[in-house]
Enzyme design. Sequence first.
Site, PDB file in Angstrom:
ATOM      1  N   THR A  58      -2.962   5.123  -3.919  1.00 52.81           N
ATOM      2  CA  THR A  58      -1.856   6.040  -3.500  1.00 52.81           C
ATOM      3  C   THR A  58      -0.509   5.603  -3.920  1.00 52.81           C
ATOM      4  O   THR A  58       0.476   6.326  -3.932  1.00 52.81           O
ATOM      5  CB  THR A  58      -2.025   5.494  -1.818  1.00 52.81           C
ATOM      6  N   THR A  59      -0.477   4.551  -4.562  1.00 55.22           N
ATOM      7  CA  THR A  59       0.837   4.151  -5.431  1.00 55.22           C
ATOM      8  C   THR A  59       0.747   4.690  -6.641  1.00 55.22           C
ATOM      9  O   THR A  59       1.936   5.356  -6.954  1.00 55.22           O
ATOM     10  CB  THR A  59       0.903   2.717  -5.371  1.00 55.22           C
TER      11      THR A  59
ATOM     12  N   ASP B 141       0.859  -1.356  -0.107  1.00 55.91           N
ATOM     13  CA  ASP B 141      -0.004  -0.045  -0.156  1.00 55.91           C
ATOM     14  C   ASP B 141       0.955   1.289   0.028  1.00 55.91           C
ATOM     15  O   ASP B 141       1.555   1.394   0.900  1.00 55.91           O
ATOM     16  CB  ASP B 141      -0.764   0.097   1.243  1.00 55.91           C
TER      17      ASP B 141
ATOM     18  N   ASP C 136      -8.872  -0.005   1.772  1.00 56.67           N
ATOM     19  CA  ASP C 136      -8.764   0.753   0.496  1.00 56.67           C
ATOM     20  C   ASP C 136     -10.091   0.175  -0.530  1.00 56.67           C
ATOM     21  O   ASP C 136     -10.664   0.979  -1.110  1.00 56.67           O
ATOM     22  CB  ASP C 136      -7.637   0.044  -0.424  1.00 56.67           C
TER      23      ASP C 136
HETATM   24  P1  ADP Z   1      -2.650   1.984  -5.548  1.00 57.84           P
HETATM   25  O1  ADP Z   1      -2.172   1.870  -4.241  1.00 57.84           O
HETATM   26  O2  ADP Z   1      -2.376   3.061  -6.495  1.00 57.84           O
HETATM   27  O3  ADP Z   1      -4.332   1.542  -5.841  1.00 57.84           O
HETATM   28  P2  ADP Z   1      -2.212  -0.438  -6.627  1.00 57.84           P
HETATM   29  O4  ADP Z   1      -1.076  -1.692  -6.294  1.00 57.84           O
HETATM   30  O5  ADP Z   1      -3.524  -1.271  -5.967  1.00 57.84           O
HETATM   31  O6  ADP Z   1      -1.965   0.608  -6.529  1.00 57.84           O
HETATM   32  O7  ADP Z   1      -2.500  -0.732  -8.143  1.00 57.84           O
HETATM   33  C1  ADP Z   1      -3.547  -0.210  -8.836  1.00 57.84           C
HETATM   34  C2  ADP Z   1      -3.203  -0.241 -10.115  1.00 57.84           C
HETATM   35  O8  ADP Z   1      -3.242  -1.680 -10.834  1.00 57.84           O
HETATM   36  C3  ADP Z   1      -4.253   0.521 -11.013  1.00 57.84           C
HETATM   37  O9  ADP Z   1      -3.624   1.177 -12.311  1.00 57.84           O
HETATM   38  C4  ADP Z   1      -5.203  -0.304 -11.612  1.00 57.84           C
HETATM   39  O10 ADP Z   1      -5.829  -0.100 -12.883  1.00 57.84           O
HETATM   40  C5  ADP Z   1      -4.197  -1.808 -11.783  1.00 57.84           C
HETATM   41  N1  ADP Z   1      -4.752  -2.948 -11.775  1.00 57.84           N
HETATM   42  C6  ADP Z   1      -5.688  -3.596 -10.806  1.00 57.84           C
HETATM   43  N2  ADP Z   1      -6.040  -4.646 -11.095  1.00 57.84           N
HETATM   44  C7  ADP Z   1      -5.733  -4.719 -12.335  1.00 57.84           C
HETATM   45  C8  ADP Z   1      -5.977  -5.955 -13.238  1.00 57.84           C
HETATM   46  N3  ADP Z   1      -6.590  -7.200 -12.699  1.00 57.84           N
HETATM   47  N4  ADP Z   1      -5.363  -5.831 -14.598  1.00 57.84           N
HETATM   48  C9  ADP Z   1      -4.866  -4.749 -14.947  1.00 57.84           C
HETATM   49  N5  ADP Z   1      -4.482  -3.804 -14.041  1.00 57.84           N
HETATM   50  C10 ADP Z   1      -5.105  -3.746 -12.731  1.00 57.84           C
END
Ligand code: ADP
Length: 539
Positions: free
Chosen positions: A106-107, A73, A402
Amino acid sequence: MASMAQLMFDEFGQPFIVMREQENQKRMTGVEAVKSHILAARAVAGTLRTSLGPRGLDKMLVSPDGDVTITNDGATIMEKMDVQHHVARLMVELSKSQDDEIGDGTTGVVVLAGALLEESERLIDRGIHPIKVADGFDLACKKALETLDAISDRFPVEDRERLVETAQTSLGSKIVNRSCRQFAEIAVDAVLSVADIDKKDVNFEMIKVEGKIGGRLEDTVLVKGIIIDKTMSHPQMPKELKDAKVAILTCPFEPPKPKTKHKLDITSTEDFQKLREYERETFETMIKQVKDSGATLAICQWGFDDEANHLLQANDLPAVRWVGGPEIELLAIATNARIVPRFSELTEAKLGTAGLVREITFGTAKDRMLSIEQCPNNKAVTIFVRGGNKMIIDEAKRALHDALCVIRNLVRDSRIVYGGGSAELACAIEVAKEADKIEGIEQYAFRAFADALESIPMALAENSGLAQIDALSDLKAKQIETKNPHLGVDAVFAGTNDMKQQKVIETLLSKREQISLATQVVRMILKIDDVRVPDDERS
Ligand code: ADP
């Protein structure tokens, strides 16, 4: 700063300022300052790049006292990184703002800011003034936000199944992805039970997330009521109460004490007996007052000693002691009780009601908790997380937070865009198109902004083990050719790039906030051209 600067007058009476300890400060100005800031902020942002997306890696952070946190996170990593550098700290704040406002993304926000900084460094190297870059980014950001609005879809908030799918996207990249569906359902049901759909509002105070070590992640449950990590104060008190009338007390169960320091001289056995007698009488009056009000359960913020405990048990008044402040408030809201600070103020009208109060046991009989269910104001809910160790539970709680935020944001504003970097890529294409129409120097900043936006799908592809450049150029060509803004990186190898089909959804609120917050912080960094730091803090 009063001690640093002193106002003096020269021989003509003109004022001037003398800065003390100036020789101990390091000063950086102009491009040198901007570039050193970019370097520092990029270094921090770089650490998050590998954590983005469903295949992102986790980070292990060890605090000075040996506490270990494993997480992916963004906000948590940033918070625990103990960043000292003044400009790099802006990145930490950036992630925190996204967390406070939106709770998700947040990432992404930090990775985007890092990419924008990288691009601006390149532009500055080519001789473009940082202010020009900053202004160009601002205009490009507006264009990107317009594009986001244009490609957004409406989400059917009434459709529970679709909400669950959305929560799954958020949870997919987290430690809980093994029981993703179950966690998603829990998050959706929790938000829906406390949401006011007409007012588009969700009161997060009503959702409590509790964790207890033991069991497996799959044992996590949603209780429509409140769970407190306490038991009845006496082992012989009933383990289950039906239609309980609850008195919530914030006064201690003890004989009154003088407020100031006092000393009591007991010189004879009679005196001692009298004191004991007085104490017992006081306890009995207190218990009587509670019982007279009609209460069948006393929830106390403070403790009581064994004597009082015994008397409570003997008088058939089940009680719970040492219940924390936030729980007391939740209980009061849920049961419609008034919090009573004095025994004398207790009346029947101030009691709350609960259909069922029971002690629940987990695994070994030692693991017991109290669950208060079927409350009149039964909006308050508790998510009870189980897991093998504290680290897993903490990370599961963060993941749930989240997911809860995503669902709450959807209730507030039902517009969505699709994930997998598809929205960023669509914005990049539009921003780049706009760049061709601009004649001034800002066009370079526009193109750089578009390139920075592409870094999100690029990072997703890289983290999934794809050849990033190939994957991105393919994707871009396909988006332009088919005019389909939903094509993103197939990070989980589902066989299609269409994120609408893959149901990878992100809220428009979150994506808008990511792009505008990242742009704001980068503009801020680009506009600082003079910095003085104490010489020993040149890190
Ligand atoms: P954050 O803390 O920013 O939410 P995450 O590690 O949860 O970061 O990653 C979010 C990113 O991953 C977003 O850009 C989202 O669109 C992408 N994402 C999440 N699930 C998938 C998936 N199944 N296929 C492709 N991209 C994904």
